[in-house]
Write a protein that holds these residues in place. Structure first.
Motif, PDB file in Angstrom:
ATOM      1  N   MET A   1       0.839  -1.612   0.091  1.00  0.00           N
ATOM      2  CA  MET A   1       0.018   0.596   0.198  1.00  0.00           C
ATOM      3  C   MET A   1       0.896   1.245  -0.145  1.00  0.00           C
ATOM      4  SD  MET A   1      -3.395  -0.664  -0.374  1.00  0.00           S
ATOM      5  CE  MET A   1      -3.821   1.287   0.516  1.00  0.00           C
ATOM      6  N   SER A 203      -5.164  -5.042  -3.546  1.00  0.00           N
ATOM      7  CA  SER A 203      -4.756  -5.453  -2.442  1.00  0.00           C
ATOM      8  C   SER A 203      -6.547  -5.828  -2.255  1.00  0.00           C
ATOM      9  CB  SER A 203      -4.059  -4.891  -2.277  1.00  0.00           C
ATOM     10  OG  SER A 203      -4.743  -3.828  -0.991  1.00  0.00           O
ATOM     11  N   GLY A 205      -7.366  -4.442   0.875  1.00  0.00           N
ATOM     12  CA  GLY A 205      -7.646  -3.659   1.151  1.00  0.00           C
ATOM     13  C   GLY A 205      -7.672  -4.228   2.886  1.00  0.00           C
ATOM     14  N   ASN A 211      -1.954  -9.426   3.425  1.00  0.00           N
ATOM     15  CA  ASN A 211      -2.416  -8.524   2.308  1.00  0.00           C
ATOM     16  C   ASN A 211      -1.428  -7.353   2.086  1.00  0.00           C
ATOM     17  OD1 ASN A 211      -4.271  -6.950   1.301  1.00  0.00           O
ATOM     18  ND2 ASN A 211      -4.976  -5.673   2.664  1.00  0.00           N
ATOM     19  N   ARG A 268     -12.499  -5.514   8.016  1.00  0.00           N
ATOM     20  CA  ARG A 268     -11.101  -6.075   8.645  1.00  0.00           C
ATOM     21  C   ARG A 268     -10.862  -6.557   9.071  1.00  0.00           C
ATOM     22  NH1 ARG A 268      -8.296  -4.376  12.871  1.00  0.00           N
ATOM     23  NH2 ARG A 268      -6.423  -3.918  11.778  1.00  0.00           N
ATOM     24  N   THR A 390      -6.014   8.339   3.962  1.00  0.00           N
ATOM     25  CA  THR A 390      -6.842   7.702   3.729  1.00  0.00           C
ATOM     26  C   THR A 390      -6.977   8.271   2.119  1.00  0.00           C
ATOM     27  OG1 THR A 390      -8.416   8.760   3.654  1.00  0.00           O
ATOM     28  CG2 THR A 390      -8.617   7.614   5.473  1.00  0.00           C
ATOM     29  N   VAL A 409      -9.540   3.523   1.026  1.00  0.00           N
ATOM     30  CA  VAL A 409      -8.971   2.352   2.159  1.00  0.00           C
ATOM     31  C   VAL A 409      -7.931   3.554   3.258  1.00  0.00           C
ATOM     32  CG1 VAL A 409      -7.331   0.793   1.720  1.00  0.00           C
ATOM     33  CG2 VAL A 409      -8.649   1.210  -0.058  1.00  0.00           C
ATOM     34  N   ALA A 411      -5.508   3.425   6.048  1.00  0.00           N
ATOM     35  CA  ALA A 411      -4.229   2.176   5.901  1.00  0.00           C
ATOM     36  C   ALA A 411      -3.238   3.094   7.600  1.00  0.00           C
ATOM     37  CB  ALA A 411      -3.155   2.695   5.041  1.00  0.00           C
ATOM     38  N   ALA A 416      -2.667  -1.548   5.187  1.00  0.00           N
ATOM     39  CA  ALA A 416      -3.793  -1.418   4.855  1.00  0.00           C
ATOM     40  C   ALA A 416      -4.705  -1.249   6.315  1.00  0.00           C
ATOM     41  CB  ALA A 416      -4.452  -2.739   3.979  1.00  0.00           C
ATOM     42  N   MET A 419     -11.018  -1.391   4.690  1.00  0.00           N
ATOM     43  CA  MET A 419     -12.130  -0.732   3.146  1.00  0.00           C
ATOM     44  C   MET A 419     -13.143  -0.021   3.677  1.00  0.00           C
ATOM     45  SD  MET A 419     -13.205  -2.218  -0.406  1.00  0.00           S
ATOM     46  CE  MET A 419     -14.943  -2.540   1.037  1.00  0.00           C
TER      47      MET A 419
END
Length: 437
Positions: A1, A203, A205, A211, A268, A390, A409, A411, A416, A419
């Motif tokens: 990410m 990915s 998310g 991930n 998540r 984000t 998304v 992070a 991450a 989502m």
């Protein structure tokens, strides 16, 4: 990410102009029988290479070359039309694209020392939309950039029994992001060929594990054919198109302040639960335990925004989140052998700076901030850095103008976290300049 966020932010900074812009949505250019939009079809093929990562102290990618192929349709506002959107004028008549793409990673090989076979990423099918903009164009050549976003279907995600070393993608359904720069040459009035240097990311998310995300870069050859471009538009350059609009006098957009109020639900998986299955369970226990649980995070935010021209708004906000699933974390930590008593709280508060770039009913929102309050236990202390980023997409329906829907998304320093699906509204409209100034 992390590569994705850096690439997107760089592309966004390059993409936007801070010149004084106009307030109306359309201009009038008197040209008879001009189509409102110019449509194109095309395709592409290219080579790309997976970016390597370290897993358990070892380089994961043993063979990284892959390929990509796509078919697409383009639509572009016609500068000779009788009504031209102010957004098209500001961005220099960009191209919107919708297409399907195949990322062929079937020949890549992933391997770590203790696995008796080699793993693969396989095929990644994507359905995407793209925003393509020319920074410079003359009668033959053009140079620009592109941003892509969509959904992906991965043929060979992580499997603890048959694809153990695919730490890139954890489930079949994934998110896709791409960006790149392009040089193109018009070989005939309706036909254009281009060469692109592109970055592509797929990915989960954080909706499944592992991930790490598949990140690749490479060169792609693109070709497109215009279906209805009028003959008197074939030689217009980027600057000539803008000159057609300079004779229209419109009032400058008055900067104003508003409140962005939103609510979101995030999805998540628990990183500690993934570590428990990966490092502390036997094969039999993994089979019995099954898939990782998907958890929800409920959030609400308030952001004070200033819209200082037609396409840009920035501000400062606060967000509160509630994560009821964190009650499970202490038990999982004990199963992982953690002996320190970490604090856990279902409540989180963070502060962030926000920026949004608008194009008609769409916008590209992004933010960066830090936690004011967070107690996420062992994983929060060790694996969730203090920086929060984000990036996403929002849609503002014409019939429901103050409101928007979207997704982003979230992070932690490129890793991450969740989502999120989001709804929100713009409230208030306070002019920042006195009347008559």
């Amino acid at each position: 990410m992390s590569q994705l966020l850096r690439s997107c932010l760089v592309a966004i900074m390059v993409s936007v102009s801070f010149a004084s812009l106009r307030a109306e949505d359309t201009d009038s250019v008197v040209t008879e029988n001009a189509p409102k939009f110019i449509y194109s079809v095309g395709g592409s093929a290219g080579m790309n290479h997976l970016i390597n990562i370290k897993i358990r102290g070892e380089q994961l990618v043993k063979r990284g070359w892959g390929a990509n192929y796509s078919l697409f349709m383009n639509v572009q506002a016609n500068p000779l039309d009788t009504a031209i959107s102010v957004y098209d004028r500001v961005f220099g008549f960009p191209t919107l694209e919708a297409g399907v793409q195949l990322l062929d990673y079937s020949h890549t090989r992933l391997h770590t020392e203790h696995t008796p076979y080699q793993s693969r990423v396989g095929y990644v099918w994507t359905a995407y939309i793209a925003f393509r903009r020319d920074i410079y164009r003359n009668r033959k050549w053009s140079f620009g950039y592109a941003l892509e976003n969509g959904l992906a279907l991965c043929s060979r995600p992580y499997n603890p029994h048959s694809n153990l070393d695919n730490d890139f993608i954890g489930q079949h359904l994934a998110l896709y992001f791409g960006c790149g720069v392009q040089a193109a040459y018009r070989i005939a009035p309706p036909v254009e060929l281009g060469l692109c240097f592109e970055y592509k990311h797929a990915s989960n998310g954080a909706t499944d594990r592992p991930n790490k995300g598949s990140n690749s870069y490479g060169l792609t050859l693109r070709g497109r054919c215009d279906l209805n471009r009028p003959a008197n538009d074939m030689g217009l350059t980027y600057h000539e198109r803008l000159m057609q609009l300079q004779r229209f006098n419109r009032p400058v957009l008055e900067p104003y302040m508003y409140l962005d109020i939103d609510a979101s639900v995030g999805f998540r998986t628990l990183y500690e639960e993934w570590l428990l299955q990966r490092e502390h369970m036997t094969d039999a226990e993994r089979k019995q335990d099954g898939k990782l649980g998907l958890h929800t995070v409920w959030s609400t935010g308030l952001t004070t925004m200033v819209r200082y021209n037609q396409v840009h708004a920035s501000g400062l906000g606060l967000e509160y989140s509630f994560a009821g699933y964190l009650a499970r974390s202490p038990k999982i930590e004990r199963q992982c052998g953690v002996t320190t008593n970490y604090r856990h709280s279902k409540h989180t508060l963070y502060i962030f700076g926000h920026h949004e770039v608008f194009y008609k009913q769409l916008s590209l929102p992004m933010s960066i901030g830090t936690y004011l309050f967070r107690q996420h236990g062992w994983v929060g202390a060790k694996y969730e850095p203090w920086l929060v980023e984000t990036i996403g997409i929002r849609y503002y329906p014409k019939f429901f103008k103050p409101f928007y829907i979207g997704y982003n998304v979230k992070a932690n320093m490129g890793k991450a976290y969740a989502m999120e699906l989001k709804v929100g509204m713009h409230a208030g409209h306070w002019n920042l300049r006195k009347k008559g100034k």
